[in-house]
Structures are given as structure tokens and as C-alpha cells.
Write a protein that holds these residues in place. Structure first.
Motif, PDB file in Angstrom:
ATOM      1  N   ASN A 130      -1.363   3.058  -1.505  1.00  0.00           N
ATOM      2  CA  ASN A 130      -1.094   2.010  -2.491  1.00  0.00           C
ATOM      3  C   ASN A 130      -2.220   1.977  -3.527  1.00  0.00           C
ATOM      4  OD1 ASN A 130       1.174   1.310  -1.055  1.00  0.00           O
ATOM      5  ND2 ASN A 130       0.684  -0.878  -0.962  1.00  0.00           N
ATOM      6  N   THR A 131      -1.878   1.618  -4.751  1.00  0.00           N
ATOM      7  CA  THR A 131      -2.899   1.634  -5.795  1.00  0.00           C
ATOM      8  C   THR A 131      -3.885   0.478  -5.660  1.00  0.00           C
ATOM      9  OG1 THR A 131      -1.413   0.448  -7.308  1.00  0.00           O
ATOM     10  CG2 THR A 131      -1.438   2.851  -7.443  1.00  0.00           C
ATOM     11  N   ASP A 132      -3.488  -0.623  -4.993  1.00  0.00           N
ATOM     12  CA  ASP A 132      -4.397  -1.757  -4.846  1.00  0.00           C
ATOM     13  C   ASP A 132      -4.000  -2.558  -3.607  1.00  0.00           C
ATOM     14  OD1 ASP A 132      -5.628  -4.395  -5.131  1.00  0.00           O
ATOM     15  OD2 ASP A 132      -6.083  -3.833  -7.193  1.00  0.00           O
ATOM     16  N   ARG A 133      -4.809  -2.489  -2.568  1.00  0.00           N
ATOM     17  CA  ARG A 133      -4.484  -3.196  -1.335  1.00  0.00           C
ATOM     18  C   ARG A 133      -4.473  -4.709  -1.525  1.00  0.00           C
ATOM     19  NH1 ARG A 133      -3.909  -4.195   3.818  1.00  0.00           N
ATOM     20  NH2 ARG A 133      -5.186  -5.824   4.750  1.00  0.00           N
ATOM     21  N   GLU A 134      -5.448  -5.259  -2.216  1.00  0.00           N
ATOM     22  CA  GLU A 134      -5.501  -6.707  -2.394  1.00  0.00           C
ATOM     23  C   GLU A 134      -4.287  -7.211  -3.161  1.00  0.00           C
ATOM     24  OE1 GLU A 134      -9.199  -7.927  -4.059  1.00  0.00           O
ATOM     25  OE2 GLU A 134     -10.386  -7.295  -2.316  1.00  0.00           O
ATOM     26  N   GLU A 135      -3.905  -6.509  -4.213  1.00  0.00           N
ATOM     27  CA  GLU A 135      -2.694  -6.881  -4.943  1.00  0.00           C
ATOM     28  C   GLU A 135      -1.470  -6.787  -4.040  1.00  0.00           C
ATOM     29  OE1 GLU A 135      -2.558  -6.381  -9.721  1.00  0.00           O
ATOM     30  OE2 GLU A 135      -2.276  -4.542  -8.569  1.00  0.00           O
ATOM     31  N   SER A 136      -1.422  -5.766  -3.190  1.00  0.00           N
ATOM     32  CA  SER A 136      -0.294  -5.582  -2.282  1.00  0.00           C
ATOM     33  C   SER A 136      -0.129  -6.787  -1.363  1.00  0.00           C
ATOM     34  CB  SER A 136      -0.483  -4.315  -1.444  1.00  0.00           C
ATOM     35  OG  SER A 136      -0.545  -3.159  -2.252  1.00  0.00           O
ATOM     36  N   VAL A 137      -1.228  -7.245  -0.782  1.00  0.00           N
ATOM     37  CA  VAL A 137      -1.167  -8.392   0.131  1.00  0.00           C
ATOM     38  C   VAL A 137      -0.786  -9.654  -0.628  1.00  0.00           C
ATOM     39  CG1 VAL A 137      -2.501  -9.841   1.701  1.00  0.00           C
ATOM     40  CG2 VAL A 137      -2.775  -7.348   1.768  1.00  0.00           C
ATOM     41  N   ARG A 138      -1.341  -9.852  -1.813  1.00  0.00           N
ATOM     42  CA  ARG A 138      -0.967 -11.022  -2.613  1.00  0.00           C
ATOM     43  C   ARG A 138       0.522 -10.997  -2.955  1.00  0.00           C
ATOM     44  NH1 ARG A 138      -6.003 -10.186  -5.294  1.00  0.00           N
ATOM     45  NH2 ARG A 138      -4.944  -9.143  -7.043  1.00  0.00           N
ATOM     46  N   SER A 139       1.039  -9.819  -3.237  1.00  0.00           N
ATOM     47  CA  SER A 139       2.465  -9.703  -3.555  1.00  0.00           C
ATOM     48  C   SER A 139       3.337 -10.046  -2.355  1.00  0.00           C
ATOM     49  CB  SER A 139       2.789  -8.296  -4.063  1.00  0.00           C
ATOM     50  OG  SER A 139       2.219  -8.080  -5.346  1.00  0.00           O
ATOM     51  N   MET A 140       2.933  -9.600  -1.157  1.00  0.00           N
ATOM     52  CA  MET A 140       3.692  -9.966   0.038  1.00  0.00           C
ATOM     53  C   MET A 140       3.637 -11.474   0.268  1.00  0.00           C
ATOM     54  SD  MET A 140       3.280  -6.922   2.884  1.00  0.00           S
ATOM     55  CE  MET A 140       1.639  -6.283   2.564  1.00  0.00           C
ATOM     56  N   GLU A 141       2.484 -12.076   0.030  1.00  0.00           N
ATOM     57  CA  GLU A 141       2.382 -13.531   0.172  1.00  0.00           C
ATOM     58  C   GLU A 141       3.254 -14.236  -0.859  1.00  0.00           C
ATOM     59  OE1 GLU A 141       1.093 -15.114   2.537  1.00  0.00           O
ATOM     60  OE2 GLU A 141      -0.060 -13.542   3.520  1.00  0.00           O
ATOM     61  N   ARG A 142       3.317 -13.688  -2.037  1.00  0.00           N
ATOM     62  CA  ARG A 142       4.190 -14.283  -3.054  1.00  0.00           C
ATOM     63  C   ARG A 142       5.657 -14.217  -2.627  1.00  0.00           C
ATOM     64  NH1 ARG A 142       6.187 -12.790  -9.149  1.00  0.00           N
ATOM     65  NH2 ARG A 142       6.870 -14.915  -9.533  1.00  0.00           N
ATOM     66  N   LEU A 143       6.069 -13.060  -2.117  1.00  0.00           N
ATOM     67  CA  LEU A 143       7.453 -12.928  -1.660  1.00  0.00           C
ATOM     68  C   LEU A 143       7.743 -13.893  -0.511  1.00  0.00           C
ATOM     69  CD1 LEU A 143       7.966  -9.055  -1.785  1.00  0.00           C
ATOM     70  CD2 LEU A 143       8.870 -10.768  -3.364  1.00  0.00           C
ATOM     71  N   LYS A 144       6.776 -14.060   0.385  1.00  0.00           N
ATOM     72  CA  LYS A 144       6.967 -15.018   1.484  1.00  0.00           C
ATOM     73  C   LYS A 144       7.187 -16.422   0.933  1.00  0.00           C
ATOM     74  CE  LYS A 144       6.710 -16.305   5.909  1.00  0.00           C
ATOM     75  NZ  LYS A 144       6.682 -17.769   5.839  1.00  0.00           N
ATOM     76  N   GLY A 145       6.444 -16.792  -0.106  1.00  0.00           N
ATOM     77  CA  GLY A 145       6.646 -18.092  -0.727  1.00  0.00           C
ATOM     78  C   GLY A 145       8.021 -18.234  -1.349  1.00  0.00           C
ATOM     79  N   LEU A 146       8.514 -17.172  -2.003  1.00  0.00           N
ATOM     80  CA  LEU A 146       9.851 -17.208  -2.597  1.00  0.00           C
ATOM     81  C   LEU A 146      10.928 -17.336  -1.520  1.00  0.00           C
ATOM     82  CD1 LEU A 146       9.538 -14.419  -5.323  1.00  0.00           C
ATOM     83  CD2 LEU A 146       9.657 -16.881  -5.712  1.00  0.00           C
ATOM     84  N   VAL A 147      10.756 -16.594  -0.436  1.00  0.00           N
ATOM     85  CA  VAL A 147      11.722 -16.645   0.664  1.00  0.00           C
ATOM     86  C   VAL A 147      11.773 -18.052   1.260  1.00  0.00           C
ATOM     87  CG1 VAL A 147      12.170 -15.834   3.016  1.00  0.00           C
ATOM     88  CG2 VAL A 147      11.592 -14.190   1.218  1.00  0.00           C
TER      89      VAL A 147
END
Length: 291
Positions: free
Chosen positions: A247-264
Motif C-alpha cells: 500500500n502507498t500509505d499505511r496510515e491513510e489505509s487505516v484511516r480509510s477503513m475507519e471512515r468506512l466503518k463509520g459510514l457502515v
């Protein structure tokens, strides 16, 4: 009453029944349709656009061992147009028995039914697809980009900037690189409501690539689905917030998963890990659909 007035009154009485609720207007002559008419409601089709045989899932930040993942495409029929989410593995791989081994990753990609044939099952040609939206432009998501020069491509501006560097990243689909200079594009700088009615939204989830995106579809009967793209590749990635080392950015990746969890959570949505075979199996068998 003058003669002209009497004549108009008589004409009104003669034609009045034809305008009432019990009368039927003459049927209009039917004309052949190039594609089926748009449905009155949003429909979502899901189907396999290739498979990836992986020697060791540690490559994806998961438990070690071999696995097969699926590369799905999603076709959305909307009254205002048709949107294809991702284009899967290159259809030409279907010509090679046993698939094609990527020497760089040691992943074997294969295609059982070409994307063009699956569109044909829906009475669509590539030129009938209004929008092609890319989660990102890796070869298993943009492999058939070149089939759609007549469609409007939707992708993140950051993704295009990353993919079009010189030399381009090795993981970018060749068909994307050869075709993007001559297509109409809608470049996103964040989230977007594609049809303007809240039913199909693209949300920014960078990290896997700089301009990675995920898909949110709101259906009348099936409810809301959040489709991951490669924000996560497996259930293990999602549950434990694991990320592939490439992945190009691990921290961004984790933040994105947290964002998706919030949307869900906020929309009580069904979360779809796009590459997981059991997620695709949970959809109606193609050409069936959710609505």
C-alpha cells in the motif's frame, strides 16, 4: 349562441369522453431499443471479472498460506444512466488456459467469462455504459478500461496524477494508460454523488493507492451497501485493520477503513469486502440483481 360558438360547443362534447379516465389513447408505434429501457429503480448487478490465485497471503498482510480471491465488477442501472464499478482482469487472459502468471507478484490471474460477454447477457455493449468508475487503476480493477473509450471515466484526480507519472507504476493497468488520454473524464477531489439523488456515491478512501475510492449504493429494498474496493482485501484485513506492505500509505489505509466503518454504522449498511469470494456469492446469481 352564435354559429361559431355552437360549433365549438358541439366539438367539445364529442371529444370529451376520449379525455376521461375510461378512455385509452391509441398505442404509439413501437421502435426498437438499442439497449433495454432504464429501470424505474436502481438495480445492482455483481459478477466475477477474474480471479487471483495467490501463493502466500502474507503478501496482503494476512495470515500466511495460499488463497484465491475474486475480482468482481458491479453494474448499476439507474434511470439516469448506467455505471460500471471497476473493469476487472483483462479479458484477453481468458484466452490462456490456466491463466497468466504475473512474474513480479507471483499472482496467477485468470478470466472465466470475459466482461464483454457478461455485458452482452444484460443486452449491453461497452458503448452503452454511461460511466466507468474505478476504485483505483491496478490491473485487476482497470484491466478492461480500454473497452470503454465512449464512456465517461470517473476517478480521483490524485489517482490519475499518480498513475500518469513517468515512468508509471508497474501495477497500473496497461489498458488504462493507453486509453485515458482520449476519453472524457470526471476527476474527483473528494466524495461525489454521481446521479445527484443520493443513490450512488463514491467516497475517497486513499491509502492502498493515493487516489483510492470506495462505493456506496442505496437501494430501495436491499438497503445501503458499502463496497470496499481495495480499502481492504480480506475479512482479516477489515477485522484487524491489516494492510498489505505494498500500500502507498499505511496510515491513510487505516484511516480509510475507519471512515468506512463509520459510514457502515451510520447507515446500517451491508459492508462488502470486494475481493472476498463469499461476498460475491451472497449476491443474486448473475444476471440477477439487488434493488
Amino acid at each position: 349562441m352564435r354559429p361559431l360558438e355552437r360549433w365549438l360547443a358541439a366539438l367539445f362534447l364529442v371529444t370529451l369522453p376520449a379525455c376521461g379516465s375510461g378512455a385509452k389513447a391509441p398505442a404509439a408505434a413501437s421502435t426498437p431499443e438499442a439497449i433495454p429501457p432504464a429501470p424505474p429503480e436502481v438495480r445492482l448487478h455483481a459478477f466475477a471479472c477474474g480471479y487471483a490465485e495467490i501463493e502466500d497471503m502474507a503478501l496482503f498482510g494476512d495470515e500466511s498460506g495460499p488463497r484465491e480471491l475474486v475480482a468482481p465488477c458491479y453494474l448499476i442501472r439507474h434511470p439516469r444512466g448506467t455505471l460500471l464499478w471497476d473493469t476487472g482482469v483483462d479479458d484477453t487472459f481468458a484466452q490462456t488456459k490456466g491463466g497468466v502468471l504475473d512474474p513480479r507478484t507471483r499472482i496467477r490471474f485468470r478470466v472465466e467469462t470475459p466482461l464483454r460477454d457478461q455485458l452482452r447477457a444484460l443486452h449491453l455493449a461497452p458503448a452503452d455504459v454511461t460511466y466507468v468508475a474505478f476504485s483505483h487503476v491496478h490491473g485487476d480493477h482497470a484491466g478492461n478500461a480500454a473497452l470503454f473509450p465512449a464512456s465517461t471515466w470517473i476517478l480521483s484526480r490524485r489517482e490519475l496524477e499518480w498513475a500518469s507519472t513517468t515512468p508509471p507504476p508497474e501495477s497500473v493497468a496497461p489498458g488504462f494508460l493507453s486509453t485515458y488520454p482520449r476519453v472524457k473524464m470526471r476527476l474527483l477531489d473528494g466524495d461525489a454523488d454521481i446521479f445527484g439523488d443520493g443513490t450512488v456515491k463514491i467516497v475517497a478512501t486513499p491509502g492502498h493507492t493515493p487516489g483510492h475510492q470506495s462505493l456506496v449504493v442505496k437501494l430501495r429494498r436491499a438497503g445501503t451497501l458499502v463496497i470496499s474496493g481495495d480499502a481492504c482485501h480480506t475479512h482479516g484485513n477489515w477485522q484487524h485493520r491489516r494492510t498489505p506492505p505494498f500500500n502507498t500509505d499505511r496510515e491513510e489505509s487505516v484511516r480509510s477503513m475507519e471512515r468506512l466503518k463509520g459510514l457502515v454504522d451510520a447507515s446500517h449498511a451491508r459492508f462488502v469486502v470486494q475481493h472476498e469470494p463469499d461476498e460475491l456469492d451472497a449476491f443474486p446469481r448473475f444476471p440477477g440483481f439487488l434493488d
